[in-house]
Design an enzyme around this catalytic site. Structure first.
Site, PDB file in Angstrom:
ATOM      1  N   LYS A 144     -18.414  30.409 -27.774  1.00 26.40           N
ATOM      2  CA  LYS A 144     -18.694  29.717 -26.514  1.00 26.40           C
ATOM      3  C   LYS A 144     -17.884  30.217 -25.320  1.00 26.40           C
ATOM      4  O   LYS A 144     -16.697  30.515 -25.446  1.00 26.40           O
ATOM      5  CB  LYS A 144     -18.421  28.223 -26.676  1.00 26.40           C
ATOM      6  N   HIS A 176     -40.618  23.486  -9.554  1.00 23.56           N
ATOM      7  CA  HIS A 176     -40.720  22.679 -10.787  1.00 23.56           C
ATOM      8  C   HIS A 176     -39.992  23.344 -11.950  1.00 23.56           C
ATOM      9  O   HIS A 176     -40.375  23.163 -13.112  1.00 23.56           O
ATOM     10  CB  HIS A 176     -42.184  22.437 -11.189  1.00 23.56           C
ATOM     11  N   GLU A 202     -19.598  22.550 -14.049  1.00 21.61           N
ATOM     12  CA  GLU A 202     -19.925  21.213 -14.581  1.00 21.61           C
ATOM     13  C   GLU A 202     -19.021  20.142 -13.953  1.00 21.61           C
ATOM     14  O   GLU A 202     -19.472  19.030 -13.651  1.00 21.61           O
ATOM     15  CB  GLU A 202     -19.785  21.187 -16.104  1.00 21.61           C
ATOM     16  N   SER A 234       0.832  -1.211   0.000  1.00 26.14           N
ATOM     17  CA  SER A 234       0.000   0.000   0.000  1.00 26.14           C
ATOM     18  C   SER A 234       0.863   1.256   0.000  1.00 26.14           C
ATOM     19  O   SER A 234       0.342   2.366   0.072  1.00 26.14           O
ATOM     20  CB  SER A 234      -0.923  -0.006   1.224  1.00 26.14           C
ATOM     21  N   SER A 240     -14.579  26.897 -26.493  1.00 26.84           N
ATOM     22  CA  SER A 240     -14.765  25.694 -27.310  1.00 26.84           C
ATOM     23  C   SER A 240     -13.720  25.695 -28.412  1.00 26.84           C
ATOM     24  O   SER A 240     -13.337  26.752 -28.921  1.00 26.84           O
ATOM     25  CB  SER A 240     -16.166  25.720 -27.924  1.00 26.84           C
ATOM     26  N   ASN A 290      -1.965  -3.030  12.958  1.00 23.23           N
ATOM     27  CA  ASN A 290      -3.422  -2.876  12.931  1.00 23.23           C
ATOM     28  C   ASN A 290      -3.883  -1.646  13.710  1.00 23.23           C
ATOM     29  O   ASN A 290      -4.720  -0.879  13.236  1.00 23.23           O
ATOM     30  CB  ASN A 290      -4.099  -4.134  13.488  1.00 23.23           C
TER      31      ASN A 290
HETATM   32  N1  ARG Z   1      -1.276  -1.407   4.890  1.00 25.66           N
HETATM   33  C1  ARG Z   1      -2.187  -1.903   5.853  1.00 25.66           C
HETATM   34  C2  ARG Z   1      -3.527  -1.201   5.751  1.00 25.66           C
HETATM   35  O1  ARG Z   1      -3.583  -0.218   5.129  1.00 25.66           O
HETATM   36  C3  ARG Z   1      -1.605  -1.733   7.208  1.00 25.66           C
HETATM   37  C4  ARG Z   1      -2.030  -2.733   8.212  1.00 25.66           C
HETATM   38  C5  ARG Z   1      -1.434  -4.032   7.915  1.00 25.66           C
HETATM   39  N2  ARG Z   1      -1.690  -4.991   8.923  1.00 25.66           N
HETATM   40  C6  ARG Z   1      -1.603  -6.310   8.693  1.00 25.66           C
HETATM   41  N3  ARG Z   1      -1.808  -7.085   9.649  1.00 25.66           N
HETATM   42  N4  ARG Z   1      -1.302  -6.752   7.491  1.00 25.66           N
HETATM   43  O2  ARG Z   1      -4.504  -1.646   6.268  1.00 25.66           O
END
Ligand code: ARG
Length: 460
Positions: A283, A156, A290, A23, A277, A110
């Site tokens: 335009k 409306h 938008e 990530s 445009s 975590n």
């Molecule tokens: N990159 C993970 C997330 O965004 C971090 C937590 C990872 N924890 C694990 N037990 N793999 O959730």
């Protein structure tokens, strides 16, 4: 490939699996809050006697240097790391050695990621709240200058009754004010600290969770460690609030687009906020409005995406939750940019007041007022409604407005009608006599603006 968890494995992760699992490409933006969390965690470890003061000092020093080096461009966050947490920890160990290996004592990624996302979301929530305040300031300025700019009000999308630009924009002011209120409410629930939840069942170390919570500006520590690592409600609440903000911006954009059209010509967009445009030289397109309207869809999409990701997850942490980030970040970036751009567009727009007032004069917007006039002369409202309906039909046939009829013509519909009718159904009278709380009449709108002025003064 730099991993924190190689010990149990006999083979290296496959490259494609590593990349799929990683990530770092998007959670790198959590660097600052990740370090903030690690500083608080290590200070607490020290206070509790779990690490020494010297180790703590080295950890802090190393973490600050990592942040400085990244911000100064001397250190790149590369994809050899799995995520921002691994990047920081590995770098710390490279820099300071043994003490760096103690940072993760009593902590899991975590609760670390749960904390980082909460801190990051809280910052963005505050930023969006400030942007909304600025937008309210722009709307207030336009309302203040247009207390008596008459325009047609619609239902409306048909002309309904005359109102003022201040009154019309006042509706949006209220919406964005409520949006700010929603953010403040969400902030209260968000502001509990998951750090110290560990992987899911807390830890065996004597962590002082209230201390880290306080240090990081939270109101307290979360009460259940499983909830601590699993909860993304605050994020969903924030995304819901962003979706509602975008819905408001989108409705406003839709009106700007209509008002900018040749049929309405109520507004002229500043050249800096419109585009041309490539083929049609005449335009001048309302692209910003938008785009804001269009981007509303992707913010809704992020909310739906994360709601769907979360819905089947058993407790506690599951890797699915890594999928909360890209959508959430995109929604935050999108909403922030839209509020900013919309405010810029609005502050440079010019309103075609004569055109708005002339438009309010057509479409029989004073029909209700003629009925009210008859009521004032003793005619029951339901009868008055019928009489005015016939007057309107007559006018449509003749191709004129009610005030263009002669007194004799009007008397033909109701003998109660007298010379004072013309004043009673003049647009200005129609607006001015609407004095109920929340209405466009001068005294009512003055009271409204005074209340909003005090509101704006009171907000940081
Ligand atoms: N990159 C993970 C997330 O965004 C971090 C937590 C990872 N924890 C694990 N037990 N793999 O959730």
């Amino acid at each position: 490939m730099a991993q924190l968890w190689g010990g149990r494995f006999e083979k290296n992760t496959d490259d494609v699996v590593f990349a799929f699992n990683a990530s770092i490409g998007f959670d790198c933006r959590l660097l600052k809050v990740d370090i903030e969390g690690s500083i608080a965690h290590s200070s607490m470890l020290c206070k509790q006697g779990i690490i020494t003061e010297d180790e703590c000092r080295q950890i802090h020093d190393g973490l600050y240097r990592i942040q400085d080096d990244v911000e100064g461009g001397r250190l790149q966050i590369t994809d050899e790391y799995e995520d921002v947490h691994s990047f920081v920890e590995s770098n710390l160990i490279d820099r300071i050695g043994e003490p760096g290996k103690k940072l993760h004592t009593g902590r899991s990624r975590n609760d670390q990621v749960a904390l980082d996302m909460r801190l990051y979301t809280r910052n963005r929530l505050d930023e969006i709240n400030t942007l909304l305040r600025d937008l309210l300031g722009v709307i207030y300025g336009i309302m203040d200058a247009n207390r008596d700019t008459i325009m047609p009000g619609f239902t409306h999308l048909q002309k309904a009754q005359p109102t003022t630009l201040a009154h019309h924009l006042g509706a949006y002011f209220e919406m964005f004010k409520r949006d700010r209120g929603r953010l403040s409410d969400i902030r209260k629930r968000l502001n509990e600290c998951p750090l110290g939840s560990g992987a899911m069942a807390g830890t065996t170390y004597p962590l002082d969770r209230e201390l880290t919570a306080k240090e990081l500006g939270f109101d307290g520590a979360m009460l259940n460690s499983m909830d601590g690592v699993s909860d993304r409600d605050y994020l969903l609440e924030f995304l819901s609030a962003l979706a509602i903000i975008m819905m408001h911006l989108s409705r406003f954009s839709e009106e700007i687009i209509l008002w900018n059209s040749d049929e309405y010509r109520f507004v002229e967009l500043d050249d800096a906020y419109s585009t041309g445009s490539s083929i049609m030289p005449q335009k001048k397109n309302p692209d910003i409005a938008e785009l804001v309207r269009g981007k509303t869809g992707r913010v809704y999409g992020s909310l739906m995406g994360i709601l769907t990701t979360m819905k089947g997850l058993p407790l506690a942490y599951n890797k699915d939750m890594q999928e909360d980030k890209e959508g959430a970040f995109d929604a935050m970036d999108t909403a922030a940019a839209c509020i900013r751009l919309f405010g810029g567009m609005l502050s440079t727009i010019s309103f075609n007041k004569p055109r708005m007032e002339a438009s309010a004069g057509g479409g029989f917007t004073n029909a209700t007022d003629l009925a009210d006039y008859l009521v004032g002369k003793g005619v029951p409202f339901r009868d008055a409604h019928g009489i005015v309906g016939r007057v309107v039909l007559y006018c449509i046939d003749k191709g004129c407005s009610i005030d263009e009829l002669s007194l004799d013509e009007l008397k033909g519909f109701a003998k109660e009608i007298q010379e004072d009718v013309y004043n009673a159904i003049a647009l200005k009278t129609c607006v001015d006599r609407r004095l109920t709380k929340g209405a466009p009449g001068q005294a009512a709108i003055d009271a409204f603006l005074e209340q909003e002025r005090i509101y704006l003064e009171g907000v940081e």
